[in-house]
Design an enzyme around this catalytic site. Sequence first.
Site, PDB file in Angstrom:
ATOM      1  CD  GLU A 286       8.862  -6.784  -5.774  1.00 25.41           C
ATOM      2  OE1 GLU A 286       9.538  -6.444  -4.625  1.00 25.41           O
ATOM      3  OE2 GLU A 286       8.374  -7.928  -5.812  1.00 25.41           O
ATOM      4  CG  HIS A 307     -10.882  17.362  -2.852  1.00 25.31           C
ATOM      5  ND1 HIS A 307     -11.855  18.642  -2.893  1.00 25.31           N
ATOM      6  CD2 HIS A 307     -11.843  16.355  -3.144  1.00 25.31           C
ATOM      7  CE1 HIS A 307     -12.908  18.112  -3.043  1.00 25.31           C
ATOM      8  NE2 HIS A 307     -13.092  16.809  -3.321  1.00 25.31           N
ATOM      9  CE  LYS A 421      16.007  -7.036   0.038  1.00 29.10           C
ATOM     10  NZ  LYS A 421      15.568  -8.487  -0.396  1.00 29.10           N
TER      11      LYS A 421
HETATM   12  O1  PA5 Z   1       7.525 -10.257  -4.258  1.00 30.32           O
HETATM   13  C1  PA5 Z   1       8.621 -10.611  -3.465  1.00 30.32           C
HETATM   14  O2  PA5 Z   1       9.328 -11.568  -3.769  1.00 30.32           O
HETATM   15  C2  PA5 Z   1       9.006  -9.549  -2.483  1.00 30.32           C
HETATM   16  O3  PA5 Z   1       8.094  -8.665  -2.151  1.00 30.32           O
HETATM   17  C3  PA5 Z   1       9.140 -10.388  -1.054  1.00 30.32           C
HETATM   18  O4  PA5 Z   1       7.786 -10.698  -0.596  1.00 30.32           O
HETATM   19  C4  PA5 Z   1       9.783  -9.441   0.056  1.00 30.32           C
HETATM   20  O5  PA5 Z   1      10.809  -9.064  -0.228  1.00 30.32           O
HETATM   21  C5  PA5 Z   1       9.704 -10.179   1.279  1.00 30.32           C
HETATM   22  O6  PA5 Z   1      10.657 -11.234   1.070  1.00 30.32           O
HETATM   23  P1  PA5 Z   1      10.694 -12.383   2.074  1.00 30.32           P
HETATM   24  O7  PA5 Z   1       9.413 -12.994   2.286  1.00 30.32           O
HETATM   25  O8  PA5 Z   1      11.806 -13.480   1.590  1.00 30.32           O
HETATM   26  O9  PA5 Z   1      11.113 -11.766   3.726  1.00 30.32           O
END
Ligand code: PA5
Length: 444
Positions: A286, A307, A421
């Site tokens: 990310e 494996h 989303k």
């Molecule tokens: O790194 C990030 O920001 C995301 O992975 C969030 O942690 C994830 O989408 C969950 O978001 P939230 O805590 O708002 O539900």
Amino acid sequence: MSKEIRFDYAKALPFFSEAELDSMEAQILCAKEVLLSKKGAGADFLGWIDLPVDYDKDEFARIKEAAAKIRKDSEVLIVIGIGGSYLGARCAIEYTHGAFYNQAEKPEIYFCGNSISAAYLSDLLDLVGERDFSVNIISKSGTTTEPGIAFRIFKEKLIAKYGEAEAVKRIYATTDKAKGALKNETDDKGYAAFVVPDDVGGRFSVLTAVGLLPIAVSGVDIDALMEGARAMRKKALDAPYKENDALLYAAIRNLLHRKGKAVEILVNYEPTMHHLSEWWKQLFGESEGKDGKGIYPASVDFTTDLHSMGQFIQDGSRILFETVLHVEESRRSLVIPKDEKDLDGLGYLAGQTVEFVNEQAMTGTVLAHTDGGAPNLMLHIPAQDAYSLGQIFYFFEFACGVSGYLLGVNPFDQPGVESYKKNMFALLGKPGYEELSEALRKRL
Ligand code: PA5
């Protein structure tokens, strides 16, 4: 034996020279300066840098109190969250307790709200059954679909079992300190509230209540976890380039990337590190994968995956390098028994420990993969405990921030996550998405 983890690039030297590594110093120090001076993109999300030394001590104490209460009144804890809101805790519990925590210790801890599977949620409802349980809902935004659905379902079960007033006492909400749907509900109902700081993004939040509450419930020493992170923070901030493990790791992965290595595989030889890799993949995936750039973070569990994926890593497209998590002292020791008939031909190993065999498998694999053109970096981990994990979390977070700036991206946003989303909301008929819904349906 030193308790400090150590980064080691000796086995990767056939793929770059010390002179090349030296030539990265100026760029790396510049990226570090951008990070620490908070002048780069995403600078509003750098609260994680100081978390090991500058955290809310009152909340830390409340986390321990809540953990003690949950341990006393619950046979099961349901942790609801996705991405950065669950991976760190899941990793820490498995890393420190081993693979069978839920079979061996109390309370059992299960994670959900990290998929949209009716089957998984139904199975989990059945598994909890009539037992006493509590819920830790973790969502910074409070509006994420996956945990939102799971929370509704487990909240309904709590209310059905305990009634509204008692259910409220069994819900622990970790969310924004001031805003968002979950914060509003928490204030309205009176759930115990824990904070995801404004300036800490989800994937950097393991050392906040996000990770610390479920980790503390499992009985892991969260003071030792923070101490490990503190030790690594000091090193990351103060040590000169050639003695600074996090900076060297950031430099070398970029050096290898520039030489055509587009994939980094995080390798473990302990099944209980599987979720450490999952946490790491989110952190780097990310943070770096944007604007058409980034090193693709992958992972394997060895020797299991030797494996399955071993062939490709040894011999397939030469686009990858490995970073090996090497545990120096196994959590447990086991001797291989003698067998008089020796039909399996393993007699030469009788009396040896399983961990010795694992170590030789690792050494042999590192050398084979290096010979096959896959550079191997190593992270030596003295022991699989809370202190080393604190160091590992901070090591990778700091390297990720530096590496992201070196790549020329904002390591602290995740705009690409929104695309699925929007489409999902449109297809589900969420108000406000009518136009997109129509456009998508034409394409189906
Ligand atoms: O790194 C990030 O920001 C995301 O992975 C969030 O942690 C994830 O989408 C969950 O978001 P939230 O805590 O708002 O539900």
